[in-house]
Design a protein around this motif. Structure first.
Motif, PDB file in Angstrom:
ATOM      1  N   ALA A 190       0.833  -1.207   0.000  1.00  0.00           N
ATOM      2  CA  ALA A 190       0.000   0.000   0.000  1.00  0.00           C
ATOM      3  C   ALA A 190       0.868   1.257   0.000  1.00  0.00           C
ATOM      4  N   VAL A 191       1.970   1.235   0.744  1.00  0.00           N
ATOM      5  CA  VAL A 191       2.849   2.415   0.796  1.00  0.00           C
ATOM      6  C   VAL A 191       3.497   2.670  -0.566  1.00  0.00           C
ATOM      7  N   LEU A 192       3.980   1.606  -1.215  1.00  0.00           N
ATOM      8  CA  LEU A 192       4.615   1.785  -2.528  1.00  0.00           C
ATOM      9  C   LEU A 192       3.584   2.219  -3.567  1.00  0.00           C
ATOM     10  N   ALA A 193       2.366   1.687  -3.464  1.00  0.00           N
ATOM     11  CA  ALA A 193       1.327   2.032  -4.440  1.00  0.00           C
ATOM     12  C   ALA A 193       0.823   3.459  -4.238  1.00  0.00           C
ATOM     13  N   ALA A 194       0.877   3.936  -2.985  1.00  0.00           N
ATOM     14  CA  ALA A 194       0.376   5.283  -2.707  1.00  0.00           C
ATOM     15  C   ALA A 194       1.320   6.357  -3.226  1.00  0.00           C
TER      16      ALA A 194
END
Lengths: 223, 208
Positions: A113-117
């Protein structure tokens, strides 16, 4: 006023050596360096502009001799100490003490989720766009940070004092010259500006070649 | 905060790069500031999940679908986001199209900015001093290092990624590729063709 990262146009670096598409990392420590850097950044103790500037202000001798991920490691170590996440004594070998920031550490389940955000750099701004595509503009005479002596800027030396024309408006983006020094986002209009190669180089390869740079409004004046 | 520290703390770590990384990883893990399992997920993401096949998918689709290509050239961020290719180092995407008249090429002279969600982690040469120094001044000489020669009447436009905008080159569609399906077209889209240091691979004329 110069730093060694600002190398666009420099002579003497030799050939570019192509490589096959399949290999992502060339050594195990490269992938660890990447992962440690991204995981440490998740503490939010610095932004991308602060981290770029940390690499750029390595001693010129170190910047030049370090490979890519060595620069990342050196910049990270310096930032960790500045942010008081790690002490100098711990870097030097003293037994590490548990950190009060450990409760904010990036966990495996949160990584996708952090990389996608990501971390978008566009922000609302009160600064109105002064230019539009087609307008002639000239860059600052000196590729220097106007706020901080020796500070971070994204105007390369080779494009200082050059005349070009706006080809694209990108909206209002965080100004790295401010953000890298924790002086606030100071968002302002950002443009893609095209310069004829003949405006930048004494011996351009071709009369119709161009270089396009993304430049903030405060770097530009009407031409 | 002073922006120059003559006494760089990094010099307290071991000088050998592999030992240096190991030392830093150990310190951060013992302090609880990084989670070793999170490192494994990050590495797996960029080693196995996110790479230039994402970009090839976008290019092949643009070659086959004029409306998709028009939307991509207008607002690449929105279009690639719909395909699930939004993310770190790809927050603001712009696609630039190669034609018979103009060849686009992407560099980051100041560091190594690169569209991670579409192309993955940049290759070594993209991060090298030689590429960063030379691509803006002598792009045709750099192309020669890749074995690429452009027609004399094709202009080169080099994009120096100085902000958080990331550029994807849409290479020219190979001749005689009409009617090929998306998977076959994707195979012709190399990583280098989407940076602009290469061309899309030609149709295999000797195919059985």
């Amino acid at each position: 006023m110069s730093r060694p990262h600002d190398m666009g146009g420099r002579y003497g670096d030799g050939p570019v050596v192509p490589e096959e598409e399949g290999t992502v990392f060339h050594a195990d420590w490269h992938k660890r360096a990447l992962a440690i850097t991204l995981a440490s950044a998740a503490h939010g103790a610095w932004n991308i502009d602060v981290s770029r500037h940390a690499r750029e202000r390595l001693a010129p001798m170190d910047y030049t001799r370090f490979s890519y991920y060595e620069k990342w490691m050196a910049g990270l170590a310096d930032l960790l100490v500045e942010a008081k996440l790690v002490s100098r004594e711990e870097l030097a070998g003293q037994a590490p003490a548990p950190s009060p920031s450990a409760d904010k550490t990036l966990k495996a389940a949160a990584v996708p989720a952090v990389l996608a955000a990501g971390g978008p750099a566009d922000r609302p701004s009160d600064v109105a766009p002064e230019f539009q595509p087609g307008d002639a503009v000239r860059t600052r005479r000196l590729a220097a940070n106007a706020l901080v002596d020796g500070g971070h800027t994204r105007l390369p030396r080779y494009a200082a004092g050059a005349t070009g024309h706006v080809v694209r408006y990108h909206g209002t983006h965080i100004l790295p010259d401010s953000s890298a020094h924790r002086l606030g986002d100071a968002a302002e209009p950002l443009y893609a500006v095209a310069f004829p190669a003949s405006e930048l180089w004494a011996h351009p390869e071709h009369p119709r070649d161009e270089v396009v740079l993304d430049l903030w409004q405060s770097y530009l004046a009407p031409a | 905060m002073p922006h120059d520290d003559p006494d760089h703390p990094h010099s307290l770590l071991p000088p050998d790069p592999a030992l240096r990384v190991k030392a830093l990883e150990t310190i951060l893990t013992q302090k609880g500031l990084i989670d070793p399992a999170a490192l494994d997920v990050i590495i797996d993401t960029y080693e196995n999940k996110i790479g230039p096949r994402n970009g090839a998918h976008v290019v092949a689709r643009a070659w086959r679908d004029p409306a998709f290509k028009a939307a991509l050239l207008e607002d690449a961020t929105a279009v690639v986001s719909e395909l699930g290719y939004y993310g770190r180092q790809g927050e603001h995407m712009v696609a630039v199209e190669n034609t018979a008249n103009v060849h686009n090429m992407v560099v980051c002279t100041l560091c190594s900015c690169y569209p991670w969600p579409l192309l993955g982690i940049p290759p070594g040469w993209y991060k090298s001093d030689a590429y960063r120094a030379r691509a803006v001044r002598e792009p045709r000489a750099v192309l020669a290092d890749f074995g690429v020669t452009l027609p004399e009447d094709t202009a080169v436009r080099v994009w120096d990624s100085t902000a958080e905008v990331r550029y994807l080159v849409v290479p020219e569609r190979p001749a005689d590729s009409d009617g090929m399906d998306e998977a076959a077209l994707m195979d012709m889209v190399t990583r280098d063709s989407m940076i602009g240091t290469g061309l899309a691979l030609p149709v295999e004329r000797s195919a059985p």
